[in-house]
Enzyme design. Structure first.
Site, mmCIF file in Angstrom:
data_model
loop_
_atom_site.group_PDB
_atom_site.id
_atom_site.type_symbol
_atom_site.label_atom_id
_atom_site.label_comp_id
_atom_site.label_asym_id
_atom_site.label_seq_id
_atom_site.Cartn_x
_atom_site.Cartn_y
_atom_site.Cartn_z
ATOM 1 C CD GLU A 494 1.139 0.613 0.795
ATOM 2 O OE1 GLU A 494 -0.046 0.236 0.898
ATOM 3 O OE2 GLU A 494 1.456 1.810 0.650
ATOM 4 C CB THR A 605 -5.668 12.686 -5.715
ATOM 5 O OG1 THR A 605 -5.047 11.402 -5.720
ATOM 6 C CG2 THR A 605 -5.156 13.516 -4.561
HETATM 7 C C1 DMJ Z 1 -5.253 9.072 -0.621
HETATM 8 O O1 DMJ Z 1 -5.091 9.933 0.443
HETATM 9 C C2 DMJ Z 1 -5.100 9.786 -1.928
HETATM 10 O O2 DMJ Z 1 -5.664 8.991 -2.900
HETATM 11 C C3 DMJ Z 1 -3.679 10.067 -2.288
HETATM 12 O O3 DMJ Z 1 -3.548 10.561 -3.597
HETATM 13 C C4 DMJ Z 1 -2.780 8.897 -2.129
HETATM 14 N N1 DMJ Z 1 -3.412 7.783 -1.555
HETATM 15 C C5 DMJ Z 1 -4.310 7.904 -0.478
HETATM 16 C C6 DMJ Z 1 -5.106 6.637 -0.309
HETATM 17 O O4 DMJ Z 1 -4.419 5.491 -0.608
#
Ligand code: DMJ
Length: 625
Positions: A494, A605
């Site tokens: 992590e 994202t």
């Molecule tokens: C996802 O839910 C999205 O990428 C978010 O921006 C942050 N990270 C998690 C996955 O690791």
């Protein structure tokens, strides 16, 4: 004055009336009041009575909106009116909660009183009849005709490719998706996520009572991999069982990137109205979060009682959260014709553009009340990450017309290069975190998306920086690969550090877990598309093998608790982003470049593809600077 009691003496009232006279007077008065009320009820337009009451509420815009909306529209599925007003506490609310609820509602009413143009915007949007957005007709055929590549690419080399290794690799990843989906469907259908060890579902607390996160996160991946039957199952669930009449507290960010993003991309890929309509209705439920003095939304929105939401999240909002709404909200406006969504995110952009930034850096916490930074912690990993991603992607999604986003992105990147980018003694490039000028020499797994982001943005940088950014992207991605390669499982922790002679490794057990995150393979995918260097497919395949070895269980994939153990314990959770992102990016890494071409699509994202907007009439194209 003290009145001494004298037997037989009845004092006169202050008006000089004695008791019998007073009684008669009161009788007359109550008769008069009854008459007046009776007359009001007998008036031909009963709406006058309503107006009489709603007039007294005009200082309470929410209530007024609710009365308006309720009088115009039937509510399908008992769902909420868009941006409705504070309701009376729900029956059954316990007393302390009720009191807090009343106080919050009063505070909300005070704060949201219309005072200026921004508030006016809220009112106009909320008063817009609910069905108008839904009835809005989006020219889907026109949109498809403007794509430069077939969505799933061309199949011209199919016969040749069918023999190839890459096709077999892609098929393997497709099998992993099918396996993840089928186990979810078998043990947890309708729940947010699958718990593969206990073979049941997990709801979590981020989605305010919404369910089916895995289904909505999976739609576009199933479509992309041509898992047709599974896609139909997912679609049927959205149609029949995805209800929005929920009453919990939800993360604005998570609902936006997973649910809104997933529904939007499912619509753009298929043209199925159900996805457009549900995305818009859910988007409307998020609007109360923006009712703050600055328009910067709070992190949490309350869907309570099916009536209105108030937002709570301590005293500050998080950069990555309020900075990662832009792509989805512009598309909500595009698909509904309702300008309110675009207005909300343009206001966020304005606040961020105008605020002073320490050394050009954006701290992670901002007060939605004062509009000031709350502390000077800067990170390209958690809390900051997708804000930067959404700047460059806003530029790309606007077909390179949103020059404000472009400028903000490259300025932010310059500051990151200057203050945060470092090279370790062992030659690994990394992006450190900044605490008021002091560096933490660590990178979170989340920060590993940045290799892909910098690669994606390299092409439009100033000419003298393009090669540098390509190289920076490659070096950061190499470092993230090292964080995988240096573990026993070949999966990354992590967080990993660069100090005390240790490089790209976690320093404590609490940072050693891997929860099926996508960021490293996301960067491999972008770097592959940019360079076609086979190393990225090699590295991607290492991840596939490691997932199979350590994360696959009898009933789905699970995160692991320690990447440095050769026989790690599972965390019993198949995250929805594993299906939305990790498997999708892996599949794209082994696909042709014209499959979801980067000329046509940007990925939000959560890896949900949203189209680059090339229509002249669009709200996105209209946003030129
Ligand atoms: C996802 O839910 C999205 O990428 C978010 O921006 C942050 N990270 C998690 C996955 O690791």
């Amino acid at each position: 004055m003290l009145v001494r009691k004298v037997p037989g003496f009845v004092p006169a009232s202050p008006w000089g009336l004695r008791l019998p006279q007073k009684f008669l007077f009161l009788l007359f008065l109550s008769g008069l009041v009854t008459l007046c009320f009776g007359a009001l009820f007998l008036l031909p337009h009963s709406s006058r009575l309503k107006r009489l009451f709603s007039a007294s509420r005009t200082q309470q815009p929410g209530l007024e909106m609710m009365a308006e909306i309720a009088s115009h529209h039937a509510m399908p599925e008992q769902e909420l009116p868009p941006n409705p007003a504070p309701a009376a506490p729900a029956p059954g609310e316990d007393d302390p909660g009720r009191l807090v609820g009343v106080l919050r509602r009063k505070e909300w009413l005070r704060r949201t009183r219309p005072t200026g143009p921004r508030e006016e915007g809220n009112r106009v949007a909320a008063l817009r009849p609910q069905d108008e957005s839904v009835r809005f007709s989006f020219d889907y055929k026109g949109f498809r005709s403007r794509l430069r590549h077939p969505v799933l690419g061309t199949r011209s080399d199919e016969s040749e490719e069918s023999q190839s290794l890459v096709r077999a690799q892609r098929e393997k990843i497709k099998e992993m998706m099918r396996f993840s989906w089928q186990n979810y469907r078998r043990y947890a259908m309708g729940k947010n996520e699958l718990r593969p060890l206990t073979k049941d579902g997990f709801e979590g607390s981020m989605f305010g009572g919404l369910s089916g996160a895995t289904i909505i996160d999976s739609l576009d991946t199933l479509y992309l991999m041509e898992l047709r039957e599974e896609f139909q199952e997912a679609k049927a669930w959205v149609q029949d069982s995805f209800h929005l009449n929920v009453s919990g507290e939800a993360s604005l960010f998570e609902v936006n990137i997973r649910y809104i993003g997933g529904l939007l991309s499912a619509f753009y890929l298929t043209g199925e109205e159900v996805f457009r309509v549900k995305a818009i209705k859910l988007g409307e439920k998020l609007l109360p979060a923006f009712n703050t003095p600055t328009g910067i939304p709070k992190g949490v929105v309350n869907f309570k009682s099916g009536s209105w939401g108030w937002a709570t999240a301590g005293s500050s909002s998080i950069l990555a959260e309020f900075g990662s709404l832009h792509l989805e909200f512009l598309h909500l406006t595009e698909l509904s014709g309702n300008p309110v969504f675009a207005e909300k995110v343009r206001n966020i952009r304005k606040v961020l553009r105008e605020i002073d930034k320490p050394f050009g850096l954006y701290p992670n916490f901002l007060s939605p009340v004062s509009g000031n930074w709350v502390q000077h912690h800067v990170s390209v990993g958690g809390l900051g990450d997708s804000f930067y991603e959404y700047l460059i992607k806003s530029w790309l999604m606007s077909a390179k017309t949103d020059t404000e986003a472009k400028t903000m992105y490259y300025e932010a990147l310059e500051a990151i290069e200057t203050y945060l980018v470092n090279v370790s003694p062992g030659g690994l490039t990394y992006i450190a975190e900044w605490r008021g000028g002091i560096l933490d020499h660590k990178m979170g797994h989340l920060a590993c998306f940045s290799g892909g982001m910098i690669a994606l943005g390299a092409e439009d940088a100033k000419e003298d920086k393009r090669a540098y950014y390509r190289e920076l992207a490659a070096q950061i991605t190499r470092t993230c690969h090292e964080s995988y390669a240096r573990s026993d499982t070949k999966l990354g922790p992590e967080a990993f550090w660069f100090n005390s002679g240790r490089e790209a490794v976690a320093t404590q057990l609490s940072e050693s877990y891997y929860i099926l995150r996508p960021e490293v393979v996301e960067s491999y995918m972008y770097l592959w598309r940019q360079t076609h260097d086979p190393i990225y497919r090699e590295w991607g395949w290492e991840v596939v093998m490691a997932l199979e070895k350590h994360c696959r269980t009898e009933a789905g994939f699970s995160g692991i608790q320690d990447v440095y153990s050769s026989n790690p314990n599972h965390d019993n959770r198949q995250q929805s982003f594993f299906l939305a992102e990790t498997l999708k990016y892996l599949y794209l890494l082994f696909s042709e470049d014209n499959v979801l071409s980067l000329e046509d699509w940007v990925f939000n994202t959560e890896a949900h593809p949203l189209p680059v907007n090339r229509s002249d009439s669009s709200s996105m194209a209209g946003h030129r600077h």
